[in-house]
Design a protein around this motif. Sequence first.
Motif, PDB file in Angstrom:
ATOM      1  N   LYS A  39       0.828  -1.213   0.000  1.00 10.37           N
ATOM      2  CA  LYS A  39       0.000   0.000   0.000  1.00 10.37           C
ATOM      3  C   LYS A  39       0.862   1.263   0.000  1.00 10.37           C
ATOM      4  O   LYS A  39       0.459   2.273  -0.589  1.00 10.37           O
ATOM      5  CB  LYS A  39      -0.950  -0.004   1.191  1.00 10.37           C
ATOM      6  CG  LYS A  39      -2.051  -1.036   1.031  1.00 10.37           C
ATOM      7  CD  LYS A  39      -3.159  -0.985   2.065  1.00 10.37           C
ATOM      8  CE  LYS A  39      -2.792  -0.600   3.449  1.00 10.37           C
ATOM      9  NZ  LYS A  39      -3.879  -0.723   4.428  1.00 10.37           N
ATOM     10  N   HIS A  42       1.908   1.316  -3.739  1.00  8.21           N
ATOM     11  CA  HIS A  42       0.779   1.428  -4.678  1.00  8.21           C
ATOM     12  C   HIS A  42      -0.505   1.654  -3.883  1.00  8.21           C
ATOM     13  O   HIS A  42      -1.313   0.733  -3.718  1.00  8.21           O
ATOM     14  CB  HIS A  42       0.636   0.161  -5.537  1.00  8.21           C
ATOM     15  CG  HIS A  42       1.829  -0.128  -6.367  1.00  8.21           C
ATOM     16  ND1 HIS A  42       2.151   0.607  -7.491  1.00  8.21           N
ATOM     17  CD2 HIS A  42       2.798  -1.067  -6.240  1.00  8.21           C
ATOM     18  CE1 HIS A  42       3.260   0.126  -8.015  1.00  8.21           C
ATOM     19  NE2 HIS A  42       3.672  -0.886  -7.279  1.00  8.21           N
ATOM     20  N   VAL A  44      -4.274   2.691  -2.621  1.00  3.90           N
ATOM     21  CA  VAL A  44      -5.618   2.686  -3.191  1.00  3.90           C
ATOM     22  C   VAL A  44      -6.226   4.038  -2.835  1.00  3.90           C
ATOM     23  O   VAL A  44      -6.300   4.413  -1.671  1.00  3.90           O
ATOM     24  CB  VAL A  44      -6.470   1.540  -2.603  1.00  3.90           C
ATOM     25  CG1 VAL A  44      -7.884   1.592  -3.152  1.00  3.90           C
ATOM     26  CG2 VAL A  44      -5.825   0.206  -2.893  1.00  3.90           C
ATOM     27  N   ASP A  49      -5.773   2.507  -8.235  1.00  2.00           N
ATOM     28  CA  ASP A  49      -6.547   1.310  -7.896  1.00  2.00           C
ATOM     29  C   ASP A  49      -5.776   0.306  -7.047  1.00  2.00           C
ATOM     30  O   ASP A  49      -6.319  -0.719  -6.674  1.00  2.00           O
ATOM     31  CB  ASP A  49      -6.999   0.604  -9.183  1.00  2.00           C
ATOM     32  CG  ASP A  49      -7.935   1.467 -10.002  1.00  2.00           C
ATOM     33  OD1 ASP A  49      -8.673   2.276  -9.407  1.00  2.00           O
ATOM     34  OD2 ASP A  49      -7.919   1.336 -11.235  1.00  2.00           O
ATOM     35  N   GLY A  50      -4.490   0.589  -6.779  1.00  2.00           N
ATOM     36  CA  GLY A  50      -3.702  -0.348  -5.988  1.00  2.00           C
ATOM     37  C   GLY A  50      -3.056  -1.414  -6.852  1.00  2.00           C
ATOM     38  O   GLY A  50      -2.936  -1.281  -8.069  1.00  2.00           O
ATOM     39  N   ALA A  51      -2.656  -2.490  -6.202  1.00  2.00           N
ATOM     40  CA  ALA A  51      -1.946  -3.563  -6.893  1.00  2.00           C
ATOM     41  C   ALA A  51      -2.139  -4.866  -6.134  1.00  2.00           C
ATOM     42  O   ALA A  51      -2.557  -4.868  -4.975  1.00  2.00           O
ATOM     43  CB  ALA A  51      -0.459  -3.231  -6.994  1.00  2.00           C
ATOM     44  N   VAL A  52      -1.831  -5.951  -6.801  1.00  2.00           N
ATOM     45  CA  VAL A  52      -1.804  -7.262  -6.161  1.00  2.00           C
ATOM     46  C   VAL A  52      -0.376  -7.777  -6.225  1.00  2.00           C
ATOM     47  O   VAL A  52       0.361  -7.484  -7.174  1.00  2.00           O
ATOM     48  CB  VAL A  52      -2.766  -8.271  -6.814  1.00  2.00           C
ATOM     49  CG1 VAL A  52      -4.200  -7.861  -6.601  1.00  2.00           C
ATOM     50  CG2 VAL A  52      -2.468  -8.437  -8.285  1.00  2.00           C
ATOM     51  N   LEU A  73      -0.390  -4.081 -11.270  1.00  2.00           N
ATOM     52  CA  LEU A  73      -1.336  -3.041 -10.907  1.00  2.00           C
ATOM     53  C   LEU A  73      -2.745  -3.592 -11.104  1.00  2.00           C
ATOM     54  O   LEU A  73      -2.999  -4.356 -12.041  1.00  2.00           O
ATOM     55  CB  LEU A  73      -1.133  -1.796 -11.763  1.00  2.00           C
ATOM     56  CG  LEU A  73       0.200  -1.068 -11.588  1.00  2.00           C
ATOM     57  CD1 LEU A  73       0.330   0.065 -12.599  1.00  2.00           C
ATOM     58  CD2 LEU A  73       0.326  -0.535 -10.162  1.00  2.00           C
ATOM     59  N   THR A  74      -3.643  -3.211 -10.234  1.00  2.00           N
ATOM     60  CA  THR A  74      -5.017  -3.713 -10.306  1.00  2.00           C
ATOM     61  C   THR A  74      -5.640  -3.416 -11.664  1.00  2.00           C
ATOM     62  O   THR A  74      -6.326  -4.266 -12.244  1.00  2.00           O
ATOM     63  CB  THR A  74      -5.861  -3.090  -9.180  1.00  2.00           C
ATOM     64  OG1 THR A  74      -5.193  -3.330  -7.943  1.00  2.00           O
ATOM     65  CG2 THR A  74      -7.246  -3.683  -9.128  1.00  2.00           C
ATOM     66  N   GLU A  75      -5.383  -2.229 -12.207  1.00  2.00           N
ATOM     67  CA  GLU A  75      -5.975  -1.887 -13.505  1.00  2.00           C
ATOM     68  C   GLU A  75      -5.485  -2.832 -14.597  1.00  2.00           C
ATOM     69  O   GLU A  75      -6.238  -3.183 -15.502  1.00  2.00           O
ATOM     70  CB  GLU A  75      -5.692  -0.433 -13.871  1.00  2.00           C
ATOM     71  CG  GLU A  75      -4.213  -0.128 -14.066  1.00  2.00           C
ATOM     72  CD  GLU A  75      -3.914   1.356 -14.182  1.00  2.00           C
ATOM     73  OE1 GLU A  75      -3.251   1.715 -15.170  1.00  2.00           O
ATOM     74  OE2 GLU A  75      -4.318   2.119 -13.302  1.00  2.00           O
ATOM     75  N   VAL A  77      -4.734  -5.995 -14.190  1.00  2.00           N
ATOM     76  CA  VAL A  77      -5.454  -7.255 -14.015  1.00  2.00           C
ATOM     77  C   VAL A  77      -6.859  -7.146 -14.600  1.00  2.00           C
ATOM     78  O   VAL A  77      -7.311  -8.017 -15.336  1.00  2.00           O
ATOM     79  CB  VAL A  77      -5.517  -7.657 -12.522  1.00  2.00           C
ATOM     80  CG1 VAL A  77      -6.347  -8.923 -12.345  1.00  2.00           C
ATOM     81  CG2 VAL A  77      -4.118  -7.845 -11.959  1.00  2.00           C
ATOM     82  N   PHE A  78      -7.572  -6.053 -14.287  1.00  2.00           N
ATOM     83  CA  PHE A  78      -8.943  -5.908 -14.757  1.00  2.00           C
ATOM     84  C   PHE A  78      -9.029  -5.661 -16.258  1.00  2.00           C
ATOM     85  O   PHE A  78     -10.010  -6.023 -16.888  1.00  2.00           O
ATOM     86  CB  PHE A  78      -9.672  -4.803 -13.982  1.00  2.00           C
ATOM     87  CG  PHE A  78     -10.231  -5.296 -12.678  1.00  2.00           C
ATOM     88  CD1 PHE A  78     -11.396  -6.040 -12.654  1.00  2.00           C
ATOM     89  CD2 PHE A  78      -9.579  -5.032 -11.490  1.00  2.00           C
ATOM     90  CE1 PHE A  78     -11.911  -6.509 -11.455  1.00  2.00           C
ATOM     91  CE2 PHE A  78     -10.078  -5.493 -10.289  1.00  2.00           C
ATOM     92  CZ  PHE A  78     -11.246  -6.237 -10.268  1.00  2.00           C
TER      93      PHE A  78
END
Length: 168
Positions: A39, A42, A44, A49-52, A73-75, A77-78
């Motif tokens: 966090k 990256h 939120v 959008d954060g990350a995994v 990055l979460t974006e 992934v989506f």
Amino acid sequence: MDLEERVAELERRVAALESADEAAPPVGEGDFWALDALKARHPVSDDADGAVLFTGAVRVPTGHRYEWQYGLLTETVFEGDWSEVAESFAALGNPVRLRLLKEILDGKRTAAELASLEGVGTTGQIYHHLRQLTGAGWLHTPGRGRYEVPAGRVVPLLVVLTAARPVT
């Protein structure tokens, strides 16, 4: 299944649920050190959008050690096409294939060693499973008739297995 067996099964399941609740330790300060670091790097927010991230430092039963870290990055992934990973999940979605992976990480490297195991099927079936795992990238063949989990797949495999467990 008769009534006595059904009651015994229910008692077993209730006992498992009760022991799972007792085994869950309380969350303390610093318990989420990896999440806190992620966090910080990256966050939120309204703009991000954060990350995994998954990471691991492991020693498998053969004594080999592996360290791995990967994040997106979460974006990303989506925005990606999730169907692209279906083959990888499908390869892992078979109990015999999971057993073969475990046995390979335990040190059995050849098809002959794997064929000597009980409950994995015929040699032809084993080769079919090995091809599926190799095609999906969970195995590779460093030499004729020898199989191993690629170094870059050991921690991801353990992460997937960990993620598939029920959350308590």
